[in-house]
Design a protein around this motif. Sequence first.
Motif, PDB file in Angstrom:
ATOM      1  N   THR A 194       0.837  -1.202   0.000  1.00 11.97           N
ATOM      2  CA  THR A 194       0.000   0.000   0.000  1.00 11.97           C
ATOM      3  C   THR A 194       0.866   1.243   0.000  1.00 11.97           C
ATOM      4  O   THR A 194       0.594   2.208  -0.700  1.00 11.97           O
ATOM      5  CB  THR A 194      -0.893   0.023   1.249  1.00 11.97           C
ATOM      6  OG1 THR A 194      -1.541  -1.221   1.356  1.00 11.97           O
ATOM      7  CG2 THR A 194      -1.901   1.137   1.159  1.00 11.97           C
ATOM      8  N   ALA A 210      -2.101   7.836  -2.314  1.00 14.10           N
ATOM      9  CA  ALA A 210      -2.939   6.767  -2.853  1.00 14.10           C
ATOM     10  C   ALA A 210      -4.332   6.812  -2.222  1.00 14.10           C
ATOM     11  O   ALA A 210      -5.327   6.527  -2.872  1.00 14.10           O
ATOM     12  CB  ALA A 210      -2.289   5.423  -2.594  1.00 14.10           C
ATOM     13  N   ARG A 234      -4.288  10.620 -11.941  1.00 18.41           N
ATOM     14  CA  ARG A 234      -3.737   9.287 -11.659  1.00 18.41           C
ATOM     15  C   ARG A 234      -2.435   9.076 -12.410  1.00 18.41           C
ATOM     16  O   ARG A 234      -2.138   7.970 -12.851  1.00 18.41           O
ATOM     17  CB  ARG A 234      -4.753   8.218 -12.066  1.00 18.41           C
ATOM     18  CG  ARG A 234      -5.932   8.178 -11.145  1.00 18.41           C
ATOM     19  CD  ARG A 234      -6.940   7.109 -11.536  1.00 18.41           C
ATOM     20  NE  ARG A 234      -8.030   7.067 -10.585  1.00 18.41           N
ATOM     21  CZ  ARG A 234      -9.057   7.913 -10.586  1.00 18.41           C
ATOM     22  NH1 ARG A 234      -9.128   8.843 -11.508  1.00 18.41           N
ATOM     23  NH2 ARG A 234      -9.998   7.817  -9.669  1.00 18.41           N
ATOM     24  N   GLN A 274      -0.151   6.148 -11.731  1.00 15.90           N
ATOM     25  CA  GLN A 274      -0.600   4.769 -11.905  1.00 15.90           C
ATOM     26  C   GLN A 274       0.015   4.126 -13.125  1.00 15.90           C
ATOM     27  O   GLN A 274       0.094   2.915 -13.211  1.00 15.90           O
ATOM     28  CB  GLN A 274      -2.130   4.739 -12.029  1.00 15.90           C
ATOM     29  CG  GLN A 274      -2.815   4.677 -10.694  1.00 15.90           C
ATOM     30  CD  GLN A 274      -4.275   4.330 -10.827  1.00 15.90           C
ATOM     31  OE1 GLN A 274      -4.734   3.914 -11.890  1.00 15.90           O
ATOM     32  NE2 GLN A 274      -5.014   4.495  -9.766  1.00 15.90           N
ATOM     33  N   ARG A 289      -1.993   9.092  -7.244  1.00 16.57           N
ATOM     34  CA  ARG A 289      -2.233   7.685  -7.508  1.00 16.57           C
ATOM     35  C   ARG A 289      -3.719   7.370  -7.420  1.00 16.57           C
ATOM     36  O   ARG A 289      -4.280   6.711  -8.276  1.00 16.57           O
ATOM     37  CB  ARG A 289      -1.444   6.874  -6.483  1.00 16.57           C
ATOM     38  CG  ARG A 289      -1.308   5.430  -6.772  1.00 16.57           C
ATOM     39  CD  ARG A 289      -0.448   4.812  -5.702  1.00 16.57           C
ATOM     40  NE  ARG A 289       0.936   5.254  -5.799  1.00 16.57           N
ATOM     41  CZ  ARG A 289       1.868   4.638  -6.518  1.00 16.57           C
ATOM     42  NH1 ARG A 289       1.569   3.580  -7.185  1.00 16.57           N
ATOM     43  NH2 ARG A 289       3.088   5.091  -6.535  1.00 16.57           N
ATOM     44  N   THR A 315      -5.715   5.363  -5.590  1.00 18.86           N
ATOM     45  CA  THR A 315      -6.084   3.958  -5.735  1.00 18.86           C
ATOM     46  C   THR A 315      -7.538   3.768  -5.351  1.00 18.86           C
ATOM     47  O   THR A 315      -8.061   4.444  -4.478  1.00 18.86           O
ATOM     48  CB  THR A 315      -5.219   3.125  -4.778  1.00 18.86           C
ATOM     49  OG1 THR A 315      -3.914   3.679  -4.754  1.00 18.86           O
ATOM     50  CG2 THR A 315      -5.156   1.696  -5.226  1.00 18.86           C
TER      51      THR A 315
END
Lengths: 158, 510, 558
Positions: C106, C143, C281, C284, C342, C344
């Motif tokens: 993570t 994230a 993002r 990513q 990011r 997520t």
Amino acid sequence: MSEARSRLDPEPLPRRDALGLFARWSAFATSIFATLGLLKLVKPGVLPSPSKRFRVTLPESLAPGEPFVVPGRPVVLVRDAAGVCAVSRVCTHLGCIVQPNASGFECPCHGSRFAADGSVLKGPAPKPLRWLALSSLGGGTFVIDESASVAPGTKVKG
Amino acid sequence: MTSPALSRLAENLRAAPRRLRDTMLRSGKPDSDRTRSAFVFGNVFLHLHPARVHRWSLRPAATMGLGIITLAAFLVATVTGILLMVYYKPYPESAYTSIKDIHFVVPTGRFIRNAHRWSANLMVVGVLLHMARVFYTAAYRAPREFNWVIGMLLMAVTLGLSFTGYLLPWDQLAYWAVTIGANIAQSPREVTDSLGITRWFDPGGLQKELLLGSDQVGAEALIRFYLLHIMVLPLALVLLLAVHFWRVRKDGGIARPADADQRLGPVSAHPLFTQPQQKTWSLAALVKGRTPVVGKGPENTLPSMPHLLYAEGAALMLAAFASVGLAVLADAPLKELANPAVPENPAKAPWYFLGLQELVSYSAFMGGIGIPTIVILGLGLIPFLDREKEGTGLWFGGPGGARLVGTSAAFGLAAVVGIELVAIRFGWIREWWPGAPQLLITAINPGTVLAAAYGLFSAWLVRRHQSTRAGALGLFTCFAVGFVVLTIVGVHFRGPNWQFYWSHSDWPLH
Amino acid sequence: MRFYKHLLLWSSLGTLAVLGWAAFAENVLSDWRRAQTEARSRLPAAEAADFTVELRQIVIPELGITDRCTSCHLGMAPGERGVAGDKLLAPHPPVVHDPGSFGCTTCHAGQGRATAAADAHGNVEHWPEPMLPRKYLYASCGACHTHLAVPNMALLEQGRAALERNDCLACHRVDGRGGTARPGGAGGLEGLDLSRAGARGVRADWLEHHRRQHAAATDGPWRSAFGELGADDRQAIEAFLSSRVGAPGLVEAKALFHSLGCRGCHAVGGVGGADGPDLTRVAQKGPNERSFAGVRGEHTMANWFKEHFRAPARVTPGSLMPELRLTEEQIDELTFYLFSLRRTAVPDAFHPRDRVRAEKLGEREFAVDGATLFGTFCAACHGPDGQGMRYPGLPPFPAIASPDFLELASDELISETVKRGRTGRRMPGWGEQEGGLRPAEIEAVVRHVRLLGGGVQPVSDGRPRRWARGDALEGGRIYGAQCASCHGAHGQGAEGPMLANAVLLRTASDSYLAGTIARGRRGTSMAGFATPAPARPALSGGEIESVVTYLRTWEKSQ
């Protein structure tokens, strides 16, 4: 080559077929080794379940003696004046999860009953509920290790 | 004092282990021809073999063991495949991670997955080489015509097994290869669209929908491919194999030339028959009268046990060695997780389809349906068109012989390289005439031109040698060379957007 | 038959050898086994006896995490005490988020399921998320913590300076600096550790509380070390403290991002310009999805980002992003920030407060004061002080803090221009459409622009909006002679702004146009045409009026 012999008769003893012997035995050994080796696959290299050690924070509003069922885990925590203990909710009969009730715990599968400290009141459970190893991180947070048992009655301040 | 009954009981108990062995292996020590025959004849696993086998068939050059090698690869693939099934999960959200787990944590997982992939590749290569061997030794001729057809079905099922397995890792390679494959299945639309009849007659769309269970590669496709790969196709294969092996027996074993006995020379095995035969070695002899031994001599067969069994064992072990050796040397590929939003560029089908994909890049219909149909029809017709007798059982047997094959290979190579050069350097029709109707391109494209060239060459050979076999030799060789070259082009020289690049390092990075 | 016997023999032996090797490689040579046997030799005897060599992993099904890092990094497993300083047995440094609850990947990225070192660290082909370099580690806060509200650098610096100037660090520790250790103090310190004050929240009456303590104290630090605080300082300190979330590097990097005007072209989290790619993002995409053709140096994402800052068009051919001439330090910080972009997808239960407040309650992730807004959205084109910018190869961007402009331009003109942009030109509309600003925010920007110009307020000359009644033909002739070379033959703009622009003509009064022509704009190429110059005579008021009338003809044709 004997003229009188027929192919139905056994062959005369040939000279030792070392090559054939080695070939056959090495093929056999390879097959055995391969089979045994391949069978190793079926036993998992690592169990895919979450770790048996986890953290839990007791809510401040929890009354002394009131069981706190840890969400998502078969464990109950009880806090009183002497400290905190963690009791496993896995029935010692065949593994169902017991539910807390007024006098302790009861198991829905075969009707075992346990007292609040895990001791067996009514079978078929053969043993009392396990007390789990507990350590305090301070601030009402504890680490419980489901794979480690402690003697019943062990409490931890925290 | 022991009663007789009790002492008999004790004796029986003591003798039990020896008796167990004796009842298991009833034919006795295999040291005479009778006991050796009984060993093979009376064993459930071995009795598909003939009791005796002709010396010609045992020569390595006769078959090169290719059929057995292919079978061995299938067995390795099956065993490793079943083991992989213990951990593989056929759902898009878990397939990829289950393969990663197999690679990293499952005991022997990495090795078994690699062995599975390599034995599968070996099986495809084996099946193609085996087909070539059967063709070149004209072993498809009477009475073996139907077995040749069964063999073609086996090839199709083998390719199907390989293709369905290709999707299962659910990585970028798998996902886009199957997307391409499904679109190739849909390519009849190229014809039905140009004819305007797609609304009523859409075999392309139907094929794709049956394959994918949807209009896109997704969870439905994965489950269908998994089902085909682990159950339906293996069962079909085993069924066909049973017929195929049975047929080999019924047809009299491996094909050999009529003068095989003369070619072999004297027998050195012990001993020759000194008495005329009273029994035959095959049940079929009663009906057909066609066995190696009845009424014939000199003896030119050897007992299957041990000769054939050694040969088969060697081929099996060789294939196993190749599979495991490659397994420790090279990992099966696994790219990134399948991402429908990010096409692989280039998106390549599995290697055995890349020759077709090269042709598909010129015309979807011809490459996907047209040429394969021609090839299948052509292959299927061979035993029915070539009913000559000359050269059966001999390599490159038939009028023209090895020389003809060499010439055909050269012609085939020149033609395929030539047409590829033209297409790569100058483009094809659309580049010269943008308004060209699609049907024209469907009819005239590198695939059809090549097929026509090969066909004409083959017809010329038929006339020149006055023999269908000569034409067949030429045609098969041309197509084989064409297949190899197109596959090489597809594997090595095609990069992003299917453009031609001399080497991978020339590819522009996206 | 000898041939087959040999073939069988040697194939069998070969297969046996290969199988033996495979077994050996897996059971002895694998990375994690070797690491564990090596580590066991360094454990104290009692623990070593209990230690089994087996795979270990952290499994968190809700997050889809199965991290096997602890198969080698043994001391970092949840509940382990570890052996400090040991390469493999060292415990995890104390961090806010327990690796046992969040896993390793993570925060660190990498390939958690792998058990070979190179694969696990992720710098391998076909793994899109290699491990973050250690110095960028806190970028992975981004994230999940997607919407930390951060001001621009200047304000951040102001707050930090105020904190230091007022000697708060004498008692309080912030980001590892300051604080006096004293037995009996909270957590061993005299004052609270404020490194995560922004996450925990600062009580509104903190200053009153300090004053009360100071008044009540008779000796000790409360008596001697506490002093009074001005209102400005208080505000700055509060703004600074609310940005303290335990990731000072990330906050600074984000503040820099909010000072260089990057969002003028790039949207993040749905707010920002559309000229450049959306960066929400951007982290990513892994190295295998990026072209390294124009990148010098190693093929890592960090290097790609840095090279992109140094020369965008070389790394992304066809890119319109100018070379910003940033210092290497700034490039490093911005790279750090980009790694945090990011966002997520995590289950809702794992969404932190800032994300929930932003996504569900519409809070902004930048401070909404004029200075930050300007720094976030406008500074890249109009310059950090509104002085305009000139990038090589691009037409210059106007100086909007020019006092000449600000005196003539009404607030309405500026805010309308901001809201609607200049159609057909590079100024996008910032109204409340997708990616835009709210009316209050636009007003704050306008106020800040005036501040940048020195607090210049518009001076009205009392005339109505439209008063020009000159000769359009004459105006056209003058325009063609004097103006067209910079403003284009049809007012379409060239070196100078587009005059035939719907938004400009609608929002500008005649006085604005006439005044600009007459005075010019100091610091730009626009001369004052009311004064004579060597190359041309001055324009009279009537002539200027004619030009304005001519300009207005473009309005009707729109």
